[in-house]
Design an enzyme around this catalytic site. Structure first.
Site, PDB file in Angstrom:
ATOM      1  N   ARG B   8      47.686   9.940  67.984  1.00  0.00           N
ATOM      2  CA  ARG B   8      49.129  10.084  68.274  1.00  0.00           C
ATOM      3  C   ARG B   8      49.960  10.081  66.996  1.00  0.00           C
ATOM      4  O   ARG B   8      51.064  10.625  66.963  1.00  0.00           O
ATOM      5  CB  ARG B   8      49.613   9.003  69.243  1.00  0.00           C
ATOM      6  CG  ARG B   8      49.402   7.596  68.756  1.00  0.00           C
ATOM      7  CD  ARG B   8      49.898   6.544  69.747  1.00  0.00           C
ATOM      8  NE  ARG B   8      49.319   5.229  69.474  1.00  0.00           N
ATOM      9  CZ  ARG B   8      49.952   4.087  69.686  1.00  0.00           C
ATOM     10  NH1 ARG B   8      51.166   4.086  70.166  1.00  0.00           N
ATOM     11  NH2 ARG B   8      49.355   2.943  69.432  1.00  0.00           N
ATOM     12  N   GLU B  56      59.519  11.592  84.844  1.00  0.00           N
ATOM     13  CA  GLU B  56      58.667  12.610  84.240  1.00  0.00           C
ATOM     14  C   GLU B  56      58.771  13.958  84.934  1.00  0.00           C
ATOM     15  O   GLU B  56      58.692  15.016  84.301  1.00  0.00           O
ATOM     16  CB  GLU B  56      57.204  12.135  84.237  1.00  0.00           C
ATOM     17  CG  GLU B  56      56.954  10.866  83.416  1.00  0.00           C
ATOM     18  CD  GLU B  56      57.336   9.596  84.165  1.00  0.00           C
ATOM     19  OE1 GLU B  56      57.690   9.661  85.356  1.00  0.00           O
ATOM     20  OE2 GLU B  56      57.292   8.508  83.531  1.00  0.00           O
ATOM     21  N   PHE B  81      51.063   9.962  83.341  1.00  0.00           N
ATOM     22  CA  PHE B  81      52.310  10.386  83.996  1.00  0.00           C
ATOM     23  C   PHE B  81      52.622  11.854  83.729  1.00  0.00           C
ATOM     24  O   PHE B  81      53.156  12.546  84.591  1.00  0.00           O
ATOM     25  CB  PHE B  81      53.453   9.474  83.554  1.00  0.00           C
ATOM     26  CG  PHE B  81      53.066   8.015  83.582  1.00  0.00           C
ATOM     27  CD1 PHE B  81      52.501   7.479  84.735  1.00  0.00           C
ATOM     28  CD2 PHE B  81      53.186   7.213  82.465  1.00  0.00           C
ATOM     29  CE1 PHE B  81      52.093   6.142  84.768  1.00  0.00           C
ATOM     30  CE2 PHE B  81      52.780   5.882  82.490  1.00  0.00           C
ATOM     31  CZ  PHE B  81      52.232   5.341  83.637  1.00  0.00           C
ATOM     32  N   HIS B 107      48.047   8.196  74.913  1.00  0.00           N
ATOM     33  CA  HIS B 107      47.403   7.180  75.748  1.00  0.00           C
ATOM     34  C   HIS B 107      46.480   7.786  76.788  1.00  0.00           C
ATOM     35  O   HIS B 107      46.460   7.379  77.952  1.00  0.00           O
ATOM     36  CB  HIS B 107      48.453   6.270  76.391  1.00  0.00           C
ATOM     37  CG  HIS B 107      49.170   5.395  75.393  1.00  0.00           C
ATOM     38  ND1 HIS B 107      49.847   5.904  74.308  1.00  0.00           N
ATOM     39  CD2 HIS B 107      49.310   4.050  75.315  1.00  0.00           C
ATOM     40  CE1 HIS B 107      50.371   4.921  73.610  1.00  0.00           C
ATOM     41  NE2 HIS B 107      50.057   3.775  74.177  1.00  0.00           N
ATOM     42  N   ASP B 115      45.895  -2.354  79.094  1.00  0.00           N
ATOM     43  CA  ASP B 115      46.759  -2.027  80.238  1.00  0.00           C
ATOM     44  C   ASP B 115      45.957  -1.751  81.516  1.00  0.00           C
ATOM     45  O   ASP B 115      46.481  -1.854  82.620  1.00  0.00           O
ATOM     46  CB  ASP B 115      47.645  -0.814  79.920  1.00  0.00           C
ATOM     47  CG  ASP B 115      48.916  -1.211  79.177  1.00  0.00           C
ATOM     48  OD1 ASP B 115      49.165  -2.428  79.053  1.00  0.00           O
ATOM     49  OD2 ASP B 115      49.644  -0.315  78.727  1.00  0.00           O
ATOM     50  N   ARG B 165      45.638   6.265  71.995  1.00  0.00           N
ATOM     51  CA  ARG B 165      46.430   5.128  71.521  1.00  0.00           C
ATOM     52  C   ARG B 165      45.760   4.431  70.344  1.00  0.00           C
ATOM     53  O   ARG B 165      46.429   3.971  69.422  1.00  0.00           O
ATOM     54  CB  ARG B 165      46.597   4.131  72.661  1.00  0.00           C
ATOM     55  CG  ARG B 165      47.130   2.787  72.210  1.00  0.00           C
ATOM     56  CD  ARG B 165      47.323   1.812  73.346  1.00  0.00           C
ATOM     57  NE  ARG B 165      47.833   0.556  72.840  1.00  0.00           N
ATOM     58  CZ  ARG B 165      47.116  -0.568  72.757  1.00  0.00           C
ATOM     59  NH1 ARG B 165      45.862  -0.591  73.169  1.00  0.00           N
ATOM     60  NH2 ARG B 165      47.649  -1.661  72.265  1.00  0.00           N
TER      61      ARG B 165
END
Lengths: 280, 311
Positions: B8, B56, B81, B107, B115, B165
């Site tokens: 990223r 989104e 998402f 991610h 998470d 990530r």
């Protein structure tokens, strides 16, 4: 264009809807007819568009968020000169540019739509780009009242309101009927006006079948600064064809040959009456 | 030891350069600008950054409208998402009209880590690959992530890029490195088995090949960073040589790189294929490294899988 000419043109648009849907043996006449006067006013009076230059970057944009009623838009585009009127008869046929729902590739179609709730977001994006570029064009998007049940509509309204997109004109075709019944019977989105107001919209109510009122509403919309506008057009589903009026059955089916003839007879009679009105 | 950096970061670095190169680049995020690294663009070009908020679906539609008005929108969120929540908006408002929108999601995969499964998207490649005309890119390291982002900006049409990530080894920091959409890279030649890897699994595959060498297995390693369109030429050539193919990806074994390779080989040069990836299960909380090990995507896991496949 004066009101009589607009009425005549709207009658042509209605005939185009019935003829194309009948030829296709499928389509959505009810919501096309309820918006026929609005389509007519948009393309013949309100919007800055040029059939000879349909991609003009400075043109006003139109996104039909309630994409299933595109027979009404096609008819208005054809009579406005974007493509031959005869092409209306190819609606929904293999190889046609007149897809069952709006698709890019046909002059005058600014965005592919059909999945409800999505068109308004694209219109917001166009309005945002217009603001970024300090462009003078306006963006119009027509939604069904049942479509307001889609959550994405309110995501888009929130963004437009938060960014004060006063070059955006949202229109709701409020014919109060959706596939499974009246709006109240299905899942009421009322009060529509208060909801848009809560998202920082200027709300204007108008009669979808009265050209004086339509003209007044768009003028007020254009004069509104600092916030987006929502015009709620109170309309009659199936307007102009007696057996389709306020009858949810005609949301998404084509008339057979007999009922096609009945509809055309009524619309032709209306056409003759309007001609006489002009002679008086 | 090689430098460690998350892919990223390459996205953020590329956006900064693109902001200067192309005035039409506009960036949107859905309240994750810090995490996706669009925040660096926001800081440098505040007039060309828009936050959609946690919405989104609407963000994808706005991007469609921006692109129809001549902008090149880059839209970001977590892969879950961007491709999951907003799948149908991507399909109907971007894919169907074939708009020039870049969907750049961070991610992706299980290395989201702590998470847990709700945020670990292991289906994004599958979802995006199924959309006609969508380019799908999964960069191996920060260098490739940056190069792929820049290439996407100059390509006309919808592109999906997935970034991770976690920090991963830099493997492409060499002068002759070049990224081209649709081109795979032969990383190591070998004759016994072909390992086709994508994303951060390229590194574990390279390390697995080293381990296999000491056990007398000469593995060829190919990095497929563009999953669609697939570089079928490089895969066919290698399959003809080794007759055995192992695919490795941080994604479900259903619908991702493994499926793409199988679809091609089964029709054109049927050889036995082993798909290493997430085996049709959801992930869970844990450190990225621990999850990589548990789900058999680290070099040990890949080595073991290849050995079993060959025996």
């Amino acid at each position: 264009m004066d009101n009589l000419s607009l009425k005549k043109m709207a009658n042509n648009v209605r005939k185009g809807i019935i003829e194309s849907v009948h030829a296709a043996k499928a389509g959505h006449p009810g919501g096309s007819l309820s918006a026929a006067d609005v389509f007519t006013f948009l393309y013949f009076e309100e919007m800055n568009v040029d059939p000879k230059n349909p991609e003009d970057p400075l043109r006003d944009r139109f996104v039909l968020s309630k994409g299933h009623t595109v027979p009404g838009q096609y008819a208005a585009l054809a009579y406005r000169g974007f493509f031959p009127v005869e092409e209306l008869m190819t609606l929904r046929k293999v190889g046609s540019r007149l897809q069952g729902h709006p698709s890019l590739g046909l002059p005058g179609i600014d965005m592919a739509t059909g999945s409800l709730g999505q068109g308004i977001s694209a219109a917001v994006g166009m309005a945002l780009a217009g603001k970024m570029d300090n462009a003078s064009y306006r963006v119009y998007t027509l939604l069904g009242d049942g479509e307001l049940e889609e959550g994405q509509v309110w995501e888009a309204a929130m963004f437009a309101g938060a960014h004060n997109l006063d070059n955006l004109c949202v229109m709701v075709d409020n014919n109060n009927l959706q596939i499974d019944g009246t709006l109240e019977e299905v899942c009421s989105p009322y009060p529509i006006d208060k909801k848009f107001e809560a998202f920082n919209f200027k709300v204007i109510n108008a009669d979808a079948h009265d050209f004086d009122d339509i003209r007044r509403a768009f003028k007020e919309a254009r004069e509104t600064k600092g916030m987006p506008v929502c015009i709620i057009f109170k309309s009659i589903k199936g307007k102009g064809v007696s057996y389709m009026e306020n009858n949810g059955e005609w949301h998404g089916k084509a008339p057979g040959d007999d009922l096609f003839k009945t509809a055309m007879d009524e619309l032709n009679a209306m056409g003759e009456e309007l001609e006489k009105e002009g002679d008086r | 030891m090689a430098d460690m950096k998350a892919t990223r970061e390459g996205y953020g670095e590329a956006l900064l350069e693109l902001g200067n190169e192309l005035q039409s680049v506009v960036v949107m995020d859905a309240d994750l600008a810090g995490a996706t690294r669009t925040g660096v663009f926001k800081k440098a070009f505040p007039d060309r950054f828009f936050n959609a908020g946690i919405a989104e679906a609407n963000m994808m539609g706005i991007a469609a409208g921006l692109s129809l008005s001549g902008k090149i929108p880059f839209v970001s969120s977590f892969a879950m998402f961007a491709t999951g929540r907003a799948y149908e908006q991507v399909r109907n408002s971007i894919g169907y009209p074939h708009l020039n929108v870049k969907i750049c999601a961070s991610h992706a995969g299980i290395t989201v880590g702590e998470d847990g499964a709700s945020h670990q998207c292991i289906e994004d490649i599958s979802l995006m690959r199924g959309i006609p005309g969508m380019v799908v890119i999964s960069p191996a390291d920060v260098v490739e992530a940056k190069a792929a982002t820049k290439a996407a900006a100059y390509y006309k049409g919808p592109v999906y890029i997935r970034y991770g990530r976690s920090n991963v080894p830099v493997i492409n920091d060499r002068d002759d490195y070049k990224f081209e959409i649709g081109k795979g890279t032969l990383i190591k030649e070998g004759k016994d088995v072909t390992i086709v890897a994508t994303g951060i699994c390229v590194d574990s595959s390279i390390k697995a090949a080293e381990a296999l060498k000491s056990e007398g297995i000469d593995a060829e390693v190919i990095n497929i960073s563009t999953i669609k369109p697939l570089d079928t030429e490089i895969i066919l050539k290698s399959a003809k040589k080794t007759k055995k193919v192992v695919t490795v990806e941080e994604h479900s074994i259903i619908g991702g790189l493994g499926s793409a390779v199988c679809e091609f080989l089964s029709e054109n040069y049927p050889v036995k294929v082993l798909r290493v990836g997430i085996k049709d299960v959801f992930g869970e909380s844990g450190s990225a490294a621990a999850l990589f090990e548990k789900y058999g995507l680290d070099s040990k896991g890949v080595t073991k899988a290849v050995k079993e496949f060959l025996s």
